[in-house]
Design a protein around this motif. Structure first.
Motif, short mmCIF file in Angstrom:
data_model
loop_
_atom_site.label_atom_id
_atom_site.label_comp_id
_atom_site.label_asym_id
_atom_site.label_seq_id
_atom_site.Cartn_x
_atom_site.Cartn_y
_atom_site.Cartn_z
N GLN A 207 -27.60 54.05 5.82
CA GLN A 207 -27.04 52.65 5.92
C GLN A 207 -27.12 52.43 4.41
O GLN A 207 -26.26 51.63 3.83
N ILE A 208 -28.21 52.51 3.75
CA ILE A 208 -28.18 52.17 2.23
C ILE A 208 -27.19 53.04 1.25
O ILE A 208 -26.51 52.29 0.72
N ARG A 209 -27.12 54.07 1.68
CA ARG A 209 -26.40 54.96 0.66
C ARG A 209 -24.74 54.55 1.26
O ARG A 209 -23.83 54.59 0.33
N GLN A 210 -24.36 54.20 2.41
CA GLN A 210 -23.03 53.65 2.75
C GLN A 210 -22.88 52.37 2.12
O GLN A 210 -21.41 52.44 1.54
N VAL A 211 -23.59 51.49 2.04
CA VAL A 211 -23.44 50.20 1.24
C VAL A 211 -23.24 50.31 -0.26
O VAL A 211 -22.25 49.70 -0.85
N LEU A 212 -24.09 51.43 -0.66
CA LEU A 212 -23.68 51.76 -2.29
C LEU A 212 -22.20 52.31 -2.57
O LEU A 212 -21.68 51.84 -3.29
N ALA A 216 -19.80 49.97 -4.90
CA ALA A 216 -19.90 50.26 -6.46
C ALA A 216 -18.58 50.71 -6.86
O ALA A 216 -18.84 51.51 -7.89
N GLN A 217 -17.41 50.12 -6.56
CA GLN A 217 -16.18 50.61 -7.24
C GLN A 217 -16.39 50.08 -8.58
O GLN A 217 -16.76 49.11 -8.83
N GLY A 218 -15.91 50.97 -9.28
CA GLY A 218 -15.92 50.90 -10.58
C GLY A 218 -16.86 51.76 -11.38
O GLY A 218 -16.63 52.10 -12.69
N ALA A 219 -17.76 52.04 -10.73
CA ALA A 219 -18.65 53.21 -11.07
C ALA A 219 -18.41 54.57 -10.60
O ALA A 219 -17.35 54.92 -10.15
#
Length: 289
Positions: A207-212, A216-219
């Motif tokens: 779940q955390i990886r999906q949120v990241l 994190a657009q632009g990274a």
């Protein structure tokens, strides 16, 4: 909720003690003994919840959330103690079997005690999970064990009274103790894992990886992700790789967006982000671009 557990535990203990006095059943006596542990565990949960709610200070800059896990470990130890006491009583019952009577009034008292436990167990699970309180969830699991044991005891003493097989009474007391023993070991193991900063379950990490990935657009990528929990608070650390010529202000905007998304998804969190240029990319972890 924690103080409510104390009140419910005292009432249930009194009801079970009354049912044992009316029947002289070893199994009901064992069930009542387990309720004494419920009272002690509920008091420990009150102390832990109050202490864990204290804000961070100079000596505890990360807060006091782990206090709830100490309460859960203590509750596990009390459960193991109750199991040993019940096994001793069951052994005495095997050595000197005694007749068993089961008045309908005693059965009704025991059923009311179990129903009250069942309602409060549901309340504790609901609120404990919503608040992510290890102390309340541990109390709920303990009550669930108590409910399962009580149902088994009621079925067994009914069968013993109906058939005249008096050995069923201490046999069910022993089975109750073994069930309680398993619950105590499981609770201690889970709480010690949290105290040792054990990683959360795989689905929570996913779940955390999906949120990241979504925020994190632009990274370029996120790697070296580390997550641990302490009560209601989640601690998240990772490296965020951005383009080498990106300004500090632009990377800070991305970090703010990630932090807001994570807190919106998982609640209270302390997030540490180390920003790196694209030359530090490992091409693993969470790929954003």
């Amino acid at each position: 909720m924690a103080w409510g557990s104390v009140g419910v535990a005292v009432v249930v203990f009194a009801l079970k003690l009354l049912a044992w006095w009316m029947t002289d059943s070893v199994a009901l006596y064992a069930d009542a003994l387990e309720s004494i542990v419920n009272v002690a565990a509920a008091l420990a949960a009150v102390a832990a919840v109050v202490f864990a709610a204290r804000p961070a200070d100079a000596n505890h800059p990360y807060g006091h959330h782990k206090a709830e896990y100490f309460s859960a470990v203590l509750e596990g130890g009390l459960i193991l103690t109750a199991a040993i006491l019940i096994l001793q009583e069951a052994w005495a019952g095997f050595q000197a079997p005694r007749g068993l009577t089961l008045p309908p009034e005693a059965l009704a008292v025991a059923v009311v005690a179990s129903a009250l436990n069942g309602f409060w167990c549901w309340m504790l699970f609901r609120r404990g999970r919503a608040l992510r309180s290890p102390a309340l969830v541990a109390d709920a699991r303990h009550l669930m064990t108590d409910i399962v044991s009580s149902v088994g005891v009621l079925a067994g003493i009914t069968a013993a009274a109906a058939t005249g097989l008096h050995w069923l009474d201490p046999a069910l007391a022993a089975l109750t103790a073994l069930n309680i023993l398993w619950s105590g070991v499981h609770l201690i193991r889970e709480s010690l894992g949290a105290l040792m900063d054990e990683a959360p379950p795989g689905e929570d990490l996913a779940q955390i990886r999906q949120v990241l990935s979504d925020s994190a657009q632009g990274a370029i990528e996120v790697h070296d992700l580390r997550v641990r929990r302490a009560g209601r608070r989640t601690f998240i650390e990772f490296h965020l790789v951005v383009e080498a010529d990106m300004t500090v202000a632009a990377s800070h905007v991305i970090c703010d967006r990630i932090e807001a998304a994570l807190r919106a998804e998982i609640g209270e969190a302390l997030i540490t982000i180390h920003v790196e240029p694209e030359g530090k990319a490992k091409h693993n972890g969470v790929l954003v671009l």
